[in-house]
Design a protein around this motif. Structure first.
Motif, short mmCIF file in Angstrom:
data_model
loop_
_atom_site.label_atom_id
_atom_site.label_comp_id
_atom_site.label_asym_id
_atom_site.label_seq_id
_atom_site.Cartn_x
_atom_site.Cartn_y
_atom_site.Cartn_z
N TRP A 1 0.81 -1.22 0.00
CA TRP A 1 0.00 0.00 0.00
C TRP A 1 0.85 1.27 0.00
CZ3 TRP A 1 -4.96 -0.53 -1.07
CH2 TRP A 1 -5.61 -1.72 -0.74
N ALA A 2 0.38 2.26 -0.81
CA ALA A 2 1.01 3.58 -0.83
C ALA A 2 -0.06 4.64 -1.05
CB ALA A 2 2.08 3.67 -1.91
N LEU A 3 0.22 5.86 -0.61
CA LEU A 3 -0.67 7.00 -0.80
C LEU A 3 0.13 8.08 -1.52
CD1 LEU A 3 -3.61 7.77 -0.04
CD2 LEU A 3 -2.68 8.98 1.93
N ARG A 4 -0.48 8.71 -2.54
CA ARG A 4 0.24 9.67 -3.37
C ARG A 4 -0.58 10.94 -3.58
NH1 ARG A 4 1.35 8.26 -9.65
NH2 ARG A 4 -0.90 8.61 -9.71
N LEU A 5 0.06 12.11 -3.48
CA LEU A 5 -0.56 13.40 -3.76
C LEU A 5 0.22 14.05 -4.89
CD1 LEU A 5 -2.63 15.60 -3.00
CD2 LEU A 5 -0.93 16.53 -1.43
#
Length: 357
Positions: free
Chosen positions: A70-74
């Motif tokens: 899992w990763a979160l990107r902006l």
């Protein structure tokens, strides 16, 4: 005698060095920030020919990789967008789309984390806002067609995004990244409502290529344990036994391994005979106690999750023994997570090792 002791010590030291060289270090995933710099093109789905509706695009994004999966990107992407009435009648406007995306690494989820893996595949889903402007050149009427939903000034519209990217690792911190995304937003984005009831959506697709750079270390390396060479003590003097000397009673001892499926803490049906054997031993030897240690394999999950798996595995065996009538005071548990790998074969390290004596 002294010469034989020196030779024995030399052999033990050499064997210790050889075993140390054969041991391998353990590499664990480390959460980290990353930066993506990409360029490519954007295609607006409209009535003109494909090549007339393609325009350049760029994207800059920063994200955090929480686990191998899992990763979160902006990030933000944009430049020009194009619409068209026919193959020769096209118009354009400027746009930028800041968006928040969730990335799911499909390969690590299925095959487990492997530090030497070269190729990665992420599924991406996100939401954002499309900010469009500089649409004044088209006008309410374009090529004789009334643009009934012509917009001017600056417009902000919500966007839903879905796509994937491919990573080709060139080092521990740098990879070449290829990304494809589909973006859906208001039917009036291209200054027209193509559906009388305003149900349809306008679509644009981005294809980007660039670099993904890890901002810091991506791995934690645990060195291989170095064996300690202990000099063999001098032999004890021989004491002659008298005929009446009684034999020393040796306390009974047993070691049992309970193996598990990946990401599971429940005892497998095929492991029940081993558990039953341990239960029978404890009942037949009421003075013995049992120490249960849970483990997890290093190539799956991350250290935090694997510690929970190992705790659950040890606790599951403990509860099974209690349910079978074994006094809880005779049972102790421990959990090593993936910090210790008792077996050279990775999958066998999803195990609880029980030592009763």
């Amino acid at each position: 005698m002294k010469i034989s002791k020196l030779l024995l010590a030399g052999v033990l030291a050499f064997a210790g060095l050889t075993a140390s060289a054969q041991e391998t270090e353990t590499v664990l995933f480390k959460p980290h920030w990353f930066l993506q710099l990409q360029g490519g093109g954007v295609y607006n789905l409209d009535k003109a020919d494909f090549d007339k509706l393609v325009s350049p695009a760029a994207q800059v994004a920063v994200g955090y990789q929480f686990s191998p999966v899992w990763a979160l990107r902006l990030g933000a992407n944009g430049m020009w967008a194009k619409g068209g009435l026919s193959s020769n009648d096209t118009y354009k406007w400027k746009y930028v789309t800041p968006a928040l995306d969730v990335k799911f690494n499909l390969i690590n989820a299925i095959c487990g984390y492997k530090p030497t893996r070269v190729f990665g595949l992420d599924l991406i889903a996100g939401v954002g806002a499309n900010i469009g402007w500089d649409n004044e050149g088209n006008g309410p009427v374009f090529s004789g067609v009334v643009m009934e939903n012509y917009w001017e000034g600056t417009k902000v519209r919500p966007v839903g995004r879905l796509g994937f990217d491919l990573d080709f690792n060139v080092s521990k911190r740098v990879s070449i990244n290829l990304e494809c995304m589909a973006n859906a937003l208001s039917d009036k984005y291209n200054s027209r409502a193509d559906n009388a009831h305003d149900i349809d959506l306008d679509w644009y697709f981005t294809g980007l290529a660039g670099l993904k750079i890890a901002l810091g270390s991506t791995q934690t390396v645990i060195p291989a344990p170095v064996p300690v060479v202990v000099e063999e003590p001098a032999p004890a003097p021989v004491v002659k036994e008298t005929p009446r000397t009684a034999a020393v009673e040796v306390a009974p001892e047993i070691q049992t391994e309970i193996f598990y499926y990946i990401r599971q803490t429940e005892i497998r049906p095929d492991q029940q005979p081993a558990l039953n054997n341990l239960i029978n031993f404890l009942k037949e030897n009421p003075e013995t106690k049992v120490a249960i240690t849970g483990y997890a394999d290093v190539e799956t999950g991350n250290p935090r999750i694997n510690m929970k798996y190992s705790e659950g595995r040890a606790e599951g065996v403990r509860q099974a023994l209690i349910d079978a009538g074994i006094d809880a005071a005779r049972i102790t548990t421990d959990a090593k997570g993936d910090t210790v790998q008792p077996f050279s074969e990775n999958d066998k390290n999803r195990v609880s090792i029980c030592i009763a004596k």
